[in-house]
Design an enzyme around this catalytic site. Structure first.
Site, PDB file in Angstrom:
ATOM      1  N   LYS A  57      24.326 135.991  43.030  1.00 42.90           N
ATOM      2  CA  LYS A  57      23.211 135.058  43.818  1.00 42.90           C
ATOM      3  C   LYS A  57      23.047 135.910  45.052  1.00 42.90           C
ATOM      4  CE  LYS A  57      26.382 133.723  47.072  1.00 42.90           C
ATOM      5  NZ  LYS A  57      26.367 134.234  48.268  1.00 42.90           N
ATOM      6  N   PRO A  60      28.823 142.607  41.764  1.00 49.46           N
ATOM      7  CA  PRO A  60      30.089 143.302  42.439  1.00 49.46           C
ATOM      8  C   PRO A  60      31.022 142.522  42.896  1.00 49.46           C
ATOM      9  CG  PRO A  60      27.715 143.214  43.652  1.00 49.46           C
ATOM     10  CD  PRO A  60      27.590 142.886  42.440  1.00 49.46           C
ATOM     11  N   ASP A 107      30.970 128.031  46.056  1.00 49.71           N
ATOM     12  CA  ASP A 107      29.844 128.571  45.525  1.00 49.71           C
ATOM     13  C   ASP A 107      29.623 128.214  43.824  1.00 49.71           C
ATOM     14  OD1 ASP A 107      28.861 129.674  47.646  1.00 49.71           O
ATOM     15  OD2 ASP A 107      29.861 131.691  47.481  1.00 49.71           O
TER      16      ASP A 107
HETATM   17  O1  C5P Z   1      35.331 128.323  48.792  1.00 55.08           O
HETATM   18  P1  C5P Z   1      35.657 129.582  48.359  1.00 55.08           P
HETATM   19  O2  C5P Z   1      37.215 129.953  47.933  1.00 55.08           O
HETATM   20  O3  C5P Z   1      34.776 130.612  47.677  1.00 55.08           O
HETATM   21  O4  C5P Z   1      35.557 130.312  49.981  1.00 55.08           O
HETATM   22  C1  C5P Z   1      36.383 131.445  50.107  1.00 55.08           C
HETATM   23  C2  C5P Z   1      36.626 131.433  51.756  1.00 55.08           C
HETATM   24  O5  C5P Z   1      35.356 131.500  52.402  1.00 55.08           O
HETATM   25  C3  C5P Z   1      37.205 130.290  52.346  1.00 55.08           C
HETATM   26  O6  C5P Z   1      38.580 130.171  52.314  1.00 55.08           O
HETATM   27  C4  C5P Z   1      36.595 130.021  53.741  1.00 55.08           C
HETATM   28  O7  C5P Z   1      37.504 130.931  54.386  1.00 55.08           O
HETATM   29  C5  C5P Z   1      35.188 130.863  53.571  1.00 55.08           C
HETATM   30  N1  C5P Z   1      34.207 129.544  53.695  1.00 55.08           N
HETATM   31  C6  C5P Z   1      33.986 128.790  54.784  1.00 55.08           C
HETATM   32  N2  C5P Z   1      33.036 127.777  54.533  1.00 55.08           N
HETATM   33  C7  C5P Z   1      32.331 127.843  53.709  1.00 55.08           C
HETATM   34  C8  C5P Z   1      32.522 128.672  52.400  1.00 55.08           C
HETATM   35  C9  C5P Z   1      33.392 129.399  52.457  1.00 55.08           C
HETATM   36  O8  C5P Z   1      34.726 129.021  55.750  1.00 55.08           O
HETATM   37  N3  C5P Z   1      31.391 126.874  53.527  1.00 55.08           N
END
Ligand code: C5P
Length: 310
Positions: free
Chosen positions: A19, A107, A149
């Site tokens: 995406k 990637p 995501d």
């Molecule tokens: O949800 P996910 O594990 O993919 O997110 C990875 C990191 O990205 C989170 O630990 C956070 O640091 C950051 N993040 C965030 N706010 C979001 C999505 C992700 O701060 N809405």
């Protein structure tokens, strides 16, 4: 022994897409550590495959093949393995196990939600393998527990994401867009980019406006209009961690891209081309410049996680 991803009857295979964020507005960090987002996702035609077959209950071995396979963990920290385990825990603790094979093209740590795509693929593939009675909404709810995501990576297409990016509404989008992706030799840590965002934006808002300009451009189907309104609040943070991205984006703009953005938290850069011929031209010019690890031409929107039927 079965060849990984060969179309043997005992493998269930799912295709998942990468995406890009056409708009990514970011607010002030919450006590949870997450940031409120107002984002428009679009799935593009860069695909991973996740194949699963039965394994002993409680066993979840994983093999990763393809681009940058060596960068993906094969222990319990692999997001697809976590997804399979979560589904097993919810729907039949001690009854299910799965062997997973992931073929990477998206990637790794590139800002295209490749890990989340593989988790989405594992959820869908295992739900079919184990013949579970689970609805798309239930899968999305499980996905949200794995990462912000993952729900979009199950759904695909074009969608507005709010909350952490996991509250989704489909967005009307006309036509197909031609993108050129500049893949970086280095990865970028998403938490590190959000952390730099916090340093650069001490006054980030609590409430975010809807990305109406991008949604209006998508309804019109006008690539020029879309290119002019692409926006990513994380771009300055990604660029401050990887200053070379500034030159890559500028090169693409000068080479005729209608718009140029850092994809998500980066470091992948996405360039919108007016048509396929221009995308070929732009990809050749970017490749010959030697500024990135690889260049890919893709189109969007495409579907999210889907079963591959043979
Ligand atoms: O949800 P996910 O594990 O993919 O997110 C990875 C990191 O990205 C989170 O630990 C956070 O640091 C950051 N993040 C965030 N706010 C979001 C999505 C992700 O701060 N809405």
């Amino acid at each position: 022994m079965a060849t990984p991803l060969a179309p043997e009857a005992d493998w269930v295979r799912v295709r998942v897409s990468g995406k890009i964020n056409l708009a990514l507005r970011v607010g002030a960090v919450r006590p949870s550590g997450y940031h409120p987002l107002s984002t428009v996702f679009q799935s593009v035609s860069l695909f991973d495959e996740v194949a699963v077959r039965w394994a002993e209950p409680g066993r979840f071995p994983v093999t990763v093949v393809g681009d940058q396979a060596g960068l993906v963990p094969t222990d319990g920290s692999n997001l697809a393995v976590k997804a399979a385990k979560l589904l097993a825990d919810e729907y039949g603790p001690h009854r299910f196990g799965a062997e997973l094979v992931i073929r990477k093209t998206i990637p790794v740590a590139g800002g295209m939600a490749g890990g989340s795509a593989d988790a989405a693929g594992a959820l869908l593939a295992c739900s079919v393998l184990w013949d579970l009675d689970v609805s798309p909404d239930e899968l999305r709810e499980l996905g949200a527990r794995l990462g912000a995501d993952v729900p979009f990576q199950l759904m695909g297409g074009t969608a507005l994401g709010t909350g952490r990016g996991d509250e989704l509404v489909p967005v009307l989008s006309r036509g197909s867009y031609h993108w050129v992706l500049a893949l970086s030799a280095d990865e970028l840590s998403t938490p590190a980019v959000f952390g730099r965002f916090d340093e650069l934006n001490p006054d980030a808002p609590d409430e975010l406006a809807m990305p109406n300009e991008v949604m209006n451009a998508l309804v019109s189907g006008d690539a020029g209009a879309l290119g002019a309104v692409l926006v990513n609040d994380l771009a300055p943070a990604a660029q401050s961690l990887r200053p070379e991205l500034v030159r890559v984006l500028e090169f693409g703009r000068e080479a005729g891209a209608l718009g140029a953005i850092v994809s998500g938290a980066g470091p992948t850069c996405a360039f919108l081309a007016p048509n396929e011929a221009a995308a070929v031209d732009l990809s050749v010019r970017l490749s010959s410049e030697g500024m990135c690890r690889a260049v890919r031409r893709v189109t969007g929107p495409v579907p999210g996680a889907r079963l591959i039927t043979t």
